[in-house]
Design a protein around this motif. Sequence first.
Motif, PDB file in Angstrom:
ATOM      1  N   SER A  44       0.853  -1.194   0.000  1.00  0.00           N
ATOM      2  CA  SER A  44       0.000   0.000   0.000  1.00  0.00           C
ATOM      3  C   SER A  44       0.888   1.243   0.000  1.00  0.00           C
TER       4      SER A  44
ATOM      5  N   LEU B 260       5.298   4.499   2.587  1.00  0.00           N
ATOM      6  CA  LEU B 260       5.779   5.579   3.463  1.00  0.00           C
ATOM      7  C   LEU B 260       6.528   5.001   4.656  1.00  0.00           C
TER       8      LEU B 260
ATOM      9  N   ALA C 293      -2.244   9.704   6.238  1.00  0.00           N
ATOM     10  CA  ALA C 293      -1.207   8.667   6.190  1.00  0.00           C
ATOM     11  C   ALA C 293       0.201   9.255   6.281  1.00  0.00           C
TER      12      ALA C 293
ATOM     13  N   VAL D  57       4.536  16.623   0.011  1.00  0.00           N
ATOM     14  CA  VAL D  57       3.456  15.844  -0.602  1.00  0.00           C
ATOM     15  C   VAL D  57       3.113  16.509  -1.932  1.00  0.00           C
TER      16      VAL D  57
ATOM     17  N   ASP E   7       6.202  12.184  -0.823  1.00  0.00           N
ATOM     18  CA  ASP E   7       4.926  11.480  -0.806  1.00  0.00           C
ATOM     19  C   ASP E   7       4.288  11.749  -2.161  1.00  0.00           C
TER      20      ASP E   7
ATOM     21  N   ALA F 112       2.041   9.823  -3.597  1.00  0.00           N
ATOM     22  CA  ALA F 112       0.871   8.933  -3.669  1.00  0.00           C
ATOM     23  C   ALA F 112      -0.173   9.414  -4.679  1.00  0.00           C
ATOM     24  N   GLN F 113      -0.182  10.728  -4.949  1.00  0.00           N
ATOM     25  CA  GLN F 113      -1.188  11.292  -5.865  1.00  0.00           C
ATOM     26  C   GLN F 113      -0.556  11.752  -7.173  1.00  0.00           C
TER      27      GLN F 113
ATOM     28  N   SER G 227       1.144   5.328  -4.124  1.00  0.00           N
ATOM     29  CA  SER G 227      -0.005   4.502  -3.726  1.00  0.00           C
ATOM     30  C   SER G 227      -0.731   4.036  -4.974  1.00  0.00           C
TER      31      SER G 227
ATOM     32  N   TYR H  80      -3.886   2.671  -4.493  1.00  0.00           N
ATOM     33  CA  TYR H  80      -5.275   2.568  -4.049  1.00  0.00           C
ATOM     34  C   TYR H  80      -6.151   2.752  -5.305  1.00  0.00           C
TER      35      TYR H  80
ATOM     36  N   LYS I  68      -6.607   6.114  -7.071  1.00  0.00           N
ATOM     37  CA  LYS I  68      -5.443   6.933  -7.460  1.00  0.00           C
ATOM     38  C   LYS I  68      -5.276   6.906  -8.985  1.00  0.00           C
TER      39      LYS I  68
ATOM     40  N   GLU J 131      -5.252  -3.209  -2.783  1.00  0.00           N
ATOM     41  CA  GLU J 131      -4.257  -2.258  -2.270  1.00  0.00           C
ATOM     42  C   GLU J 131      -2.908  -2.478  -2.949  1.00  0.00           C
ATOM     43  N   GLY J 132      -2.124  -1.408  -3.037  1.00  0.00           N
ATOM     44  CA  GLY J 132      -0.773  -1.528  -3.558  1.00  0.00           C
ATOM     45  C   GLY J 132      -0.011  -0.242  -3.345  1.00  0.00           C
TER      46      GLY J 132
ATOM     47  N   TYR K 278      -8.670  18.520   1.837  1.00  0.00           N
ATOM     48  CA  TYR K 278      -9.201  17.741   2.942  1.00  0.00           C
ATOM     49  C   TYR K 278      -9.797  18.723   3.916  1.00  0.00           C
TER      50      TYR K 278
HETATM   51  C1  LIG Z   1      -3.541   7.694  -0.706  1.00  0.00           C
HETATM   52  C2  LIG Z   1      -2.478   8.424   0.008  1.00  0.00           C
HETATM   53  C3  LIG Z   1      -1.619   7.793   0.915  1.00  0.00           C
HETATM   54  C4  LIG Z   1      -1.839   6.389   1.398  1.00  0.00           C
HETATM   55  O1  LIG Z   1      -1.855   5.429   0.399  1.00  0.00           O
HETATM   56  P1  LIG Z   1      -2.659   4.053   0.650  1.00  0.00           P
HETATM   57  O2  LIG Z   1      -2.303   3.238  -0.554  1.00  0.00           O
HETATM   58  O3  LIG Z   1      -4.114   4.382   0.714  1.00  0.00           O
HETATM   59  O4  LIG Z   1      -2.170   3.448   1.908  1.00  0.00           O
HETATM   60  C5  LIG Z   1      -0.586   8.527   1.450  1.00  0.00           C
HETATM   61  N1  LIG Z   1      -0.405   9.821   1.163  1.00  0.00           N
HETATM   62  C6  LIG Z   1      -1.221  10.480   0.313  1.00  0.00           C
HETATM   63  C7  LIG Z   1      -0.972  11.916   0.017  1.00  0.00           C
HETATM   64  C8  LIG Z   1      -2.296   9.807  -0.274  1.00  0.00           C
HETATM   65  O5  LIG Z   1      -3.099  10.475  -1.110  1.00  0.00           O
END
Ligand SMILES: *Cc1c(COP(=O)(O)O)cnc(C)c1O
Length: 372
Positions: free
Chosen positions: A58, A63, A87, A130, A156, A158-159, A180, A182, A185, A192-193, A312
Amino acid sequence: MVPFLDLKAQYRAIKAEVDPAVIDVLESGSFVLGPAVQRFEAAFARTYELEHAIGCSSGTAALHLALLAAGIGQGDEVITTPMTFIATAITIDLVGATPVFVDIEPDTALIDANRIEAAITPRTKAIMPVHLYGQCADMDRIQQIADKHGLVVIEDAAQAHGAKIGGTFAGGIGRLACFSFYPGKNLGAYGEGGLVSTADAALAHKVRMLRDWGQDRKYHHAIKGLNYRMDGVQGAVLDVKMRYVEAWTEARRNVARLYEKALAGIPGVILPVEKPGRRHVWHVYGIRVDAARRDRIAKALNEAGIATNLHYPIPVHLQPAFAELGHGPGDFPLSERHGAEELSLPMFPEMTAAQVDEVAAALRAVTAKVAA
Ligand SMILES: *Cc1c(COP(=O)(O)O)cnc(C)c1O
């Protein structure tokens, strides 16, 4: 009706390739890691010009792995942004370190690099920017500050699959970076991944060990690791999706261009920006409206069949989970204001020009009706 995203439409478009790839994994018995995950890691590294790409279970695991690999732990401080998914801060806490927040730039909602130095203390070990909504933070400035103070940068991302700054892809800038997969995404698994990237061979080796109980070879645990391995099925799905991800990113960028035209000039609506020299991949298309009207505008849009979200509404420093840090309202006013004003509109690669127009017409009508 315009959904927020449409994962089923995407599956239908690639079903003919995904289904046999998944069945291959089921028939091979390589349910955890294995050749499909290796193929995906190689494709991800090739596409995004990364030296090492290590798949895991995930984005949260990514992270955690990156922080562990960087040696961040008890008593350390990690500078990050309060305008993120929780997260980011929770994994910093998980390794025993303290998240130290720095407020954002009002136009991009990204960490304000110009405020970072003021937050550095003798305990600071890392900066975790991020790439919020799919746009890279000001990495040149952040890397400069990190170099000057001997800090590790962990992205980070993830996005931000495929996002770029100054010609470099997200994931290839910091010492380590975390993605991420998810389902929602920009590159989503069917479960999950996550993935850690780094250009440092020793760190890559450490992350590979950490995701698999610290093993450097079978039965031999060189360090204390965890079970953060990627499923074979997810590797197979993601490997197929790598053939399409750049086209999907360009489709998102096109939707953003259409939005920019269609939403221009609506009174009281501020549009998101792509900074010069960056490639925004539009994980989120977030407009801003007056905080006093935001929730009523969202409700009216939803009643008109337009799905929305918030990214958020409560910044991390005001989350009850982080009450121990002793923050209160007013500590990071730009993040708080952004959290109160932001409204995420539908954004997905399959979105049509007609759907963009439908969102724009509804937003124009709704904002004219909802009083301050
Ligand atoms: C989605 C996300 C995560 C966590 O990723 P998961 O795969 O849901 O565990 C961490 N940081 C940011 C900014 C995210 O958008």
